[in-house]
Write an enzyme that holds these catalytic residues in place. Sequence first.
Site, mmCIF file in Angstrom:
data_model
loop_
_atom_site.group_PDB
_atom_site.id
_atom_site.type_symbol
_atom_site.label_atom_id
_atom_site.label_comp_id
_atom_site.label_asym_id
_atom_site.label_seq_id
_atom_site.Cartn_x
_atom_site.Cartn_y
_atom_site.Cartn_z
ATOM 1 N NE ARG A 238 -4.429 -0.616 0.207
ATOM 2 C CZ ARG A 238 -4.697 -1.640 -0.618
ATOM 3 N NH1 ARG A 238 -3.791 -2.069 -1.468
ATOM 4 N NH2 ARG A 238 -5.881 -2.222 -0.607
ATOM 5 C CD GLU A 267 -2.432 3.633 -5.147
ATOM 6 O OE1 GLU A 267 -1.257 3.299 -4.901
ATOM 7 O OE2 GLU A 267 -3.320 2.825 -5.494
ATOM 8 C CG HIS A 285 -3.068 -0.339 -6.708
ATOM 9 N ND1 HIS A 285 -3.396 0.400 -5.601
ATOM 10 C CD2 HIS A 285 -3.255 -1.646 -6.348
ATOM 11 C CE1 HIS A 285 -3.776 -0.400 -4.623
ATOM 12 N NE2 HIS A 285 -3.689 -1.653 -5.053
ATOM 13 N N GLY A 287 -1.209 -5.033 -9.023
ATOM 14 C CA GLY A 287 -0.812 -6.295 -8.377
ATOM 15 C C GLY A 287 -1.780 -7.431 -8.656
#
Length: 321
Positions: A238, A267, A285, A287
């Site tokens: 995070r 973000e 982001h 993942g």
Amino acid sequence: MSTRPRLLITRKVFPEVLARLAPHFEIDSNQEDEDWPRATLLGRAADRDALFVTAIDRVDRELLEACPRVRIVATGSVGYNHVDLAACAERGVAVTNTPDVLTEATADLAWTLLMATARRVCESEHWLRAGKWGRWSFDQWLGADVYGTTLGIVGMGRIGSAVARRARGFAMKILYHNRSRAANEAELGARRVELDELLREADHVILVLPYSAATHHVIGARELAAMKPGATLVNVARGGIVDDAALVEALRAGRLGGAGLDVYENEPALNPGLLTVPNVVLTPHIGSATRSSRLGMAMLAADNLVAFATGGALLTPVSAG
Ligand code: DGY
């Protein structure tokens, strides 16, 4: 008039997920490719019984007060730091998340960032695309070894364990830092150490711990200075776990070999310094961004909502404790 509970979905979901929910709910969902402004979210939530949110929707007291009928918040994410669990518990609002379904995809991305950063894949590709590759030389684009080196994993939960399993194939020595001892540490061949020792010893550090007030800036200027010179830092956890401004300074100063980042403070806005240092690999982001993972996340959130609507037990509840 419909007697089905009213559900708000804050962004587009897969058609099969909508099909799963449709028989059980009266649905209002964001069909735009843009986030709703906060005021729109508060207004659309006002008469809802259930919310289907994602990691970038802040579920705080303001939102909960705006929708007093809500009894469940299902987040389509494993992380739930964006949900005020205490405020939900006070109002009797259940919260669910989506563990497991994204573990392997996220571990794969951690590994992708580690390899790409250590071996300078993006930097050298940009150079090649710019037409600068005129000759081969022994000292061109030298990166860091990965095979046989020491990996430090901060946070040894599901994703940390999946990262460690991959590291075994690279014959790595595995150190980890976690609040408690991992039950599977022997199977993973991993040794639990204090954070300072991990930072001092590891050639590559991967962050996979949840964000909370306690983990805010766990990696700041002091920790970056404690890392092995030339080490790689990867964050797939995070934003806010790393002090991005301090990281930019450490990269500029050449203390680190490089950083591979999938998550950022504030973000989707980025610390502008990150765009000016060459030795970073930056992803937005992603993942969990494989079709099977993202569908799995959305479907698990939907399954939790259906369990709520049909009076069944929630599959993956999160508690405030
Ligand atoms: C998660 O599930 O928490 C991921 O970060 C995707 O939002």
